[in-house]
Design an enzyme around this catalytic site. Structure first.
Site, mmCIF file in Angstrom:
data_model
loop_
_atom_site.group_PDB
_atom_site.id
_atom_site.type_symbol
_atom_site.label_atom_id
_atom_site.label_comp_id
_atom_site.label_asym_id
_atom_site.label_seq_id
_atom_site.Cartn_x
_atom_site.Cartn_y
_atom_site.Cartn_z
ATOM 1 N N GLU A 1 0.847 -1.200 0.000
ATOM 2 C CA GLU A 1 0.000 0.000 0.000
ATOM 3 C C GLU A 1 0.875 1.240 0.000
ATOM 4 O O GLU A 1 1.991 1.206 0.499
ATOM 5 C CB GLU A 1 -0.848 0.039 1.291
ATOM 6 N N LYS B 1 2.207 4.627 1.553
ATOM 7 C CA LYS B 1 2.251 5.138 2.918
ATOM 8 C C LYS B 1 1.850 6.607 2.862
ATOM 9 O O LYS B 1 2.641 7.467 2.472
ATOM 10 C CB LYS B 1 3.661 4.980 3.495
ATOM 11 N N ASP C 1 1.031 10.327 3.802
ATOM 12 C CA ASP C 1 1.704 11.210 4.737
ATOM 13 C C ASP C 1 0.699 12.132 5.403
ATOM 14 O O ASP C 1 0.499 13.269 5.002
ATOM 15 C CB ASP C 1 2.776 12.012 3.988
ATOM 16 N N TYR D 1 -6.577 1.562 6.491
ATOM 17 C CA TYR D 1 -5.561 0.560 6.144
ATOM 18 C C TYR D 1 -5.436 -0.583 7.141
ATOM 19 O O TYR D 1 -4.585 -1.439 6.989
ATOM 20 C CB TYR D 1 -4.198 1.210 5.895
ATOM 21 N N LYS E 1 10.875 3.804 2.466
ATOM 22 C CA LYS E 1 10.823 5.274 2.445
ATOM 23 C C LYS E 1 11.396 5.838 1.149
ATOM 24 O O LYS E 1 12.484 5.444 0.726
ATOM 25 C CB LYS E 1 11.618 5.831 3.631
ATOM 26 N N CYS F 1 13.535 49.449 -9.928
ATOM 27 C CA CYS F 1 13.433 48.195 -10.683
ATOM 28 C C CYS F 1 14.846 47.698 -11.011
ATOM 29 O O CYS F 1 15.661 48.460 -11.538
ATOM 30 C CB CYS F 1 12.638 48.447 -11.961
ATOM 31 N N CYS G 1 15.187 48.241 -15.123
ATOM 32 C CA CYS G 1 15.172 49.524 -15.832
ATOM 33 C C CYS G 1 15.433 50.713 -14.917
ATOM 34 O O CYS G 1 15.549 51.845 -15.378
ATOM 35 C CB CYS G 1 13.844 49.720 -16.564
ATOM 36 N N CYS H 1 7.200 47.426 -10.798
ATOM 37 C CA CYS H 1 8.038 48.402 -11.470
ATOM 38 C C CYS H 1 7.088 49.348 -12.177
ATOM 39 O O CYS H 1 6.157 48.920 -12.861
ATOM 40 C CB CYS H 1 8.930 47.682 -12.478
ATOM 41 N N CYS I 1 10.177 49.575 -19.498
ATOM 42 C CA CYS I 1 11.069 48.617 -18.834
ATOM 43 C C CYS I 1 11.336 47.443 -19.777
ATOM 44 O O CYS I 1 10.411 46.735 -20.170
ATOM 45 C CB CYS I 1 10.417 48.117 -17.547
HETATM 46 S S1 IVH Z 1 0.059 0.049 8.903
HETATM 47 C C1 IVH Z 1 1.202 -2.105 12.772
HETATM 48 N N1 IVH Z 1 -0.446 1.085 6.577
HETATM 49 O O1 IVH Z 1 2.671 4.956 8.968
HETATM 50 C C2 IVH Z 1 1.142 -1.382 11.463
HETATM 51 N N2 IVH Z 1 0.498 2.485 8.252
HETATM 52 O O2 IVH Z 1 4.837 3.903 11.206
HETATM 53 C C3 IVH Z 1 0.392 -0.130 11.572
HETATM 54 N N3 IVH Z 1 0.795 4.827 7.545
HETATM 55 O O3 IVH Z 1 1.781 6.406 11.809
HETATM 56 C C4 IVH Z 1 0.539 0.762 10.421
HETATM 57 N N4 IVH Z 1 -0.019 4.587 5.515
HETATM 58 O O4 IVH Z 1 -0.073 6.503 10.167
HETATM 59 C C5 IVH Z 1 0.044 1.311 7.810
HETATM 60 N N5 IVH Z 1 -1.012 1.892 4.476
HETATM 61 C C6 IVH Z 1 -0.523 2.101 5.709
HETATM 62 C C7 IVH Z 1 -0.072 3.374 6.117
HETATM 63 C C8 IVH Z 1 0.451 3.525 7.407
HETATM 64 C C9 IVH Z 1 0.503 5.429 6.388
HETATM 65 C C10 IVH Z 1 1.422 5.494 8.708
HETATM 66 C C11 IVH Z 1 0.656 5.337 9.974
HETATM 67 C C12 IVH Z 1 1.690 5.213 11.075
HETATM 68 C C13 IVH Z 1 2.963 5.017 10.346
HETATM 69 C C14 IVH Z 1 3.573 3.707 10.751
#
Ligand code: IVH
Length: 681
Positions: A118, A120, A122, A230, A319, A413, A416, A431, A437
Site C-alpha cells: 500500500e 504510505k 503522509d 488501512y 521510504k 526596478c 530599468c 516596477c 522597462c
Molecule cells: S500500517 C502495525 N499502513 O505509517 C502497522 N500504516 O509507522 C500499523 N501509515 O503512523 C501501520 N499509511 O499513520 C500502515 N497503508 C498504511 C499506512 C500507514 C501510512 C502510517 C501510519 C503510522 C505510520 C507507521
C-alpha cells in the site's frame, strides 16, 4: 414522535440514504454520480425537514457533519490495542532482507510469500471505533498507548462513515487509517489564508494535523480532510478473513475508502517492483506519500511472526526521498514579470529534494517573507511536491548565523531603474516603468509570440531578448516590420531561419479573436477568459466598447477582471497598439455568436500528451467553442481525457478514476461530428 407524518419520515430516510450513497460513490468508489450542487440541494432539503421535525435529527444524519459546540479540551483515550510504528527500509537490499527475515522465521521460500502493498500516506493515524455500525469514538495515535478523543472533528470528514453500510455489520470494529489533505485542497486553503493574512501551513500534513487539533469542530468541518483506511485493529462477530487484503475488501463494503493503488504481490521481486512503480507514480499523485507499506498478507503468518518492541515483524515501511530538505538561502533576487510585478526568488545552495536538484524557490511576495521571518544567510526548509514549484516553507531559527541580512524590496526596478511602487490593497510591488522597462517589454513580447497566443514559430525567448536589447522591437507590431535582410545579420540566425521567421510572422497574422485578446496581455485575462470574451462579444470593437456590467455578464469574468479589461481599452497607448497591429495586417474572422449550440456545456475536459495533427491549444479552443471547460488536471468530475503521445500521470489518474479516455483520432472524429452538427443547426 408519532406526530411526524409517514410521508415526511420516508422522505427524510430516502434523503439520508441518497446522501450516504453519494458520499460512498464520491470517496470510496471515486465515481460521483451526482454533482456537488445536487448534493447540496438534497442536504438542504434534509436540513429543513429536520428543522421542522427535530426528532428526525439522528446522530448519524449527513446533516451532522458541520461541527459541534467548541470543547474545552480533548479527553484522553487509551487504545485497546496499541498503535504501533513500523520499521523502515531505504533501498532494495533492505527490502530483500525484510523478505528473507520473514521467510526464515516462517521457514518457507520467500518467493511463495504473499504481500499486501500500500502507499504510505503522509498524514496522521487515527483509530475509529464503531459499535453496532455507529461511529462512537475517534482518536489520534498520541504516544501509541493513549491518544486524544477527536471524535467531533473526525465526524466532519465526509469519507468517514457515521454509520456502516451493508448487511454484515459487526457488533464492534476498530478501523485505523490516515487522515490527510490533498494538494488541491491544501493549495486552496493556503491561498485563502494568504489573501486573508492568516497563518499558512507548511505542508498538507501539518494542515491536516492542525485541523484535527481544533477544539472548535466547525473549523475542522471547513478543512478539506480525507480518510483512507488501512487496518482492522479489532473485530467482534462474524470474521471469515484469512488475509489482510480480505480485511481491506471488507472495509470497502462497510463504506471505507481504501487505497486504489494497493496491490497484492509475491516475494522479493513483487515487493521491490511495487515500490518502484509507486515511486514513479508519486509525482503525479494529488496527495503526499512518503513511502510504501509492505505487509505479509496471511493473518496466520502475521500471528506467527508477532512483534519486536514497538513494530510488527510482518510489515515494513519503504521510504522515498524526503519532499523537504534544509539548505542555505544565499540570496534573493527580484524577477520582473509581464505587468511589472516584482517576485522575490530565493537563490539556494543547491540541494536534492525528492530526486531533483533545487537551486531556486519562489518566495511569493514581501508579505510571505515577513510571515516566514526569513533572512539572507538563514537555513531554510525547502519543499517540493509533484508539479508544485519549490517553496520555502520555514526557517530553522536555531541555526541562524550572526551575519544574516534582511530582505528588502528594491526601491528601483532591478532591470530599468524605474521607481517601484506598492499599490494600496495589493501584496505585490511593481516596477512603474511599463513598456519602458525592457523586462516588461520582453515578457510582453514573449507572451504575444507564445504558442497559445499568436504562436510565432521560430521567435524564441533568446531572440526576443536580443531584439529588445538592440531596440529593433519596442511594440508587438514592430515584429511584423522586421525584414529578413536585417534579421540575417543577427548572430546565430542564418539567412534561411531569417526567411523562415519572416514567413512565420506572415502566417501568424491570420489568427483568431480569442488568441488575439489573449496575446495583447490584459491583466488576469488567461486563455479561457479570452475565449469566453471572444465568444461573448464576437468582435474586438464590441469588446473594447463594453461597459463594466456587460463585461461582468461574461462567464469567468468577475468585478476585478472586468475592471482590468475596461481600463485596458481606455488607455490611449493600448488603443494605438491595437490599431497598429491591425494596420500591419493582423486579422481574424469575426466570431459568430447568435444562438450557437453548446453540446459540451457543463463538461470539463482534460488534454494531455503530444497531439500529432493539432496543438493542444487548438484542441482546447475547439472544445471551449463547443461549451466545454478545459482543465489542467484530472478529477472525478472530468468528462473525458484526450491522451496524445507520451501521456503520463494524467492518463494513469484517468484510468484510476475510470474517466473516459480518447485517443487523438477518436477525438478528431468526435470534434468534427459536434462541429458539423452545429453548422447544420
Ligand atoms: S500500517 C502495525 N499502513 O505509517 C502497522 N500504516 O509507522 C500499523 N501509515 O503512523 C501501520 N499509511 O499513520 C500502515 N497503508 C498504511 C499506512 C500507514 C501510512 C502510517 C501510519 C503510522 C505510520 C507507521
Amino acid at each position: 414522535m408519532s406526530q411526524i407524518p409517514q410521508a415526511v419520515r420516508e422522505r427524510a430516510d430516502s434523503l439520508h440514504q441518497q446522501l450516504d450513497d453519494a458520499n460512498y460513490q464520491y470517496y470510496v468508489e471515486d465515481e460521483p454520480r451526482i454533482t456537488d450542487a445536487e448534493y447540496d440541494t438534497l442536504l438542504r432539503e434534509l436540513q429543513s425537514l429536520e428543522a421542522e421535525h427535530p426528532e428526525l435529527k439522528t446522530p448519524d444524519s449527513p446533516t451532522q457533519r458541520i461541527g459541534a459546540a467548541p470543547a474545552e479540551r480533548f479527553e484522553e483515550v487509551t487504545h485497546a490495542v496499541p498503535m504501533l510504528s513500523l520499521d523502515n527500509a531505504f533501498d532494495d537490499a533492505e527490502l530483500a532482507a525484510f523478505v528473507k527475515r520473514v521467510a526464515d522465521k516462517l521457514e518457507c521460500d520467500g518467493d511463495t510469500l504473499t504481500f499486501c502493498c500500500e502507499p504510505k500516506l503522509d498524514g496522521l493515524a487515527v483509530a475509529l471505533v464503531y459499535e453496532n455500525g455507529r461511529l462512537v469514538q475517534g482518536a489520534t495515535r498520541g504516544d501509541g498507548r493513549t491518544g486524544e478523543d477527536v471524535t467531533l472533528n473526525l465526524r466532519t470528514i465526509r469519507s468517514i462513515p457515521l454509520k456502516l453500510r451493508g448487511d454484515s455489520i459487526p457488533p464492534l470494529i476498530e478501523v485505523r487509517g490516515e487522515v490527510y489533505m490533498r494538494h488541491s485542497g491544501f493549495e486552496a486553503l493556503n491561498a485563502r489564508a494568504r489573501e486573508n493574512g492568516d497563518k499558512v501551513f507548511a505542508n498538507p500534513r501539518n494542515a491536516a494535523a492542525g485541523s484535527l487539533r481544533q477544539l472548535d469542530s466547525s473549523i475542522a468541518a471547513a478543512r478539506p480532510l480525507e480518510f483512507c483506511a488501512y487496518q482492522v485493529a479489532r473485530l467482534e462477530g462474524e470474521d471469515d478473513a484469512h488475509s489482510h487484503s480480505d480485511y481491506l475488501k471488507r472495509l470497502r463494503t462497510l463504506g471505507f475508502r481504501t487505497s486504489p493503488l494497493l496491490d497484492v504481490v509475491k516475494g522479493e521481486r513483487g515487493v521491490i517492483g511495487f515500490c518502484h512503480r509507486l515511486g514513479e507514480q508519486r509525482e503525479g499523485l494529488d496527495y503526499d506519500i512518503d513511502g510504501a507499506v509492505l505487509k505479509v498478507d496471511s493473518l496466520r503468518d502475521q500471528r506467527e511472526l508477532g512483534f519486536v518492541s514497538r513494530a510488527p515483524r510482518w510489515a515494513i515501511a519503504y521510504k522515498y526521498p524526503a519532499q523537504e530538505q534544509t539548505t542555505t538561502l544565499n540570496d534573493v533576487v527580484f524577477q520582473v514579470g509581464r505587468v511589472g510585478t516584482l517576485t522575490p526568488v530565493a537563490k539556494l545552495e543547491p540541494v536534492q529534494v525528492a530526486g531533483v536538484t533545487v537551486a531556486n524557490a519562489t518566495l511569493h511576495n514581501m508579505d510571505e517573507i515577513e510571515r516566514l521571518g526569513v533572512r539572507i544567510g538563514d537555513t531554510v526548509i525547502v519543499r517540493r511536491a509533484g508539479d508544485v514549484i519549490p517553496q520555502i516553507v520555514g526557517v530553522v531559527e536555531s541555526q541562524r548565523p550572526a551575519t544574516t541580512r534582511a530582505i528588502e524590496m528594491p526601491e528601483h526596478c532591478p532591470v530599468c531603474g524605474s521607481q517601484t511602487e506598492r499599490l494600496e490593497g495589493e501584496v505585490a510591488a511593481r516596477c512603474s516603468g511599463g513598456l519602458f522597462c525592457p523586462a516588461q517589454r520582453k515578457e510582453a513580447l514573449k507572451h504575444f509570440a507564445s504558442r497559445r497566443a499568436l504562436d510565432i514559430d521560430g521567435l524564441g525567448e533568446k531572440l526576443i531578448d536580443l531584439l529588445v536589447e538592440r531596440e529593433w522591437v519596442k511594440t508587438p507590431a514592430d515584429l511584423f516590420r522586421l525584414e529578413a535582410k536585417s534579421l540575417a545579420e543577427l548572430p546565430r540566425l542564418a539567412e534561411k531561419s531569417a526567411n523562415n521567421l519572416v514567413n512565420a510572422l506572415e502566417a501568424a497574422k491570420r489568427t483568431t479573436l480569442a488568441r488575439f485578446i489573449y496575446a495583447v496581455g490584459i491583466r488576469e485575462v488567461g486563455e479561457a477568459t479570452a475565449a469566453s470574451l471572444a465568444h461573448h462579444f464576437g468582435s474586438l470593437q464590441a469588446l473594447s466598447e463594453a461597459s463594466l456590467e456587460a463585461l461582468e455578464a461574461v462567464e469567468d469574468v468577475g468585478p476585478v477582471v472586468a475592471r482590468h479589461i475596461h481600463t485596458f481599452f481606455r488607455q490611449p497607448h493600448n488603443q494605438e497598439t491595437l490599431e497598429d497591429l491591425q494596420g500591419v495586417g493582423v486579422t481574424w474572422e469575426e466570431v459568430e455568436i447568435a444562438g450557437r449550440p453548446q453540446p459540451l456545456a457543463g463538461q470539463t475536459w482534460v488534454l494531455t500528451g503530444t497531439l500529432e495533427n493539432m496543438t493542444r491549444d487548438d484542441g482546447k479552443a475547439r472544445l471551449q467553442a463547443l461549451g466545454a471547460k478545459v482543465s489542467g488536471s484530472v478529477s472525478k468530475k472530468t468528462a473525458a481525457l484526450v491522451a496524445g503521445e507520451a501521456a503520463g500521470s494524467k492518463l494513469e489518474k484517468a484510468r484510476e478514476l475510470e474517466v473516459e479516455v480518447l485517443d487523438e483520432s477518436t477525438f478528431l472524429q468526435r470534434l468534427a461530428e459536434w462541429e458539423n452538427a452545429e453548422e447544420n443547426q
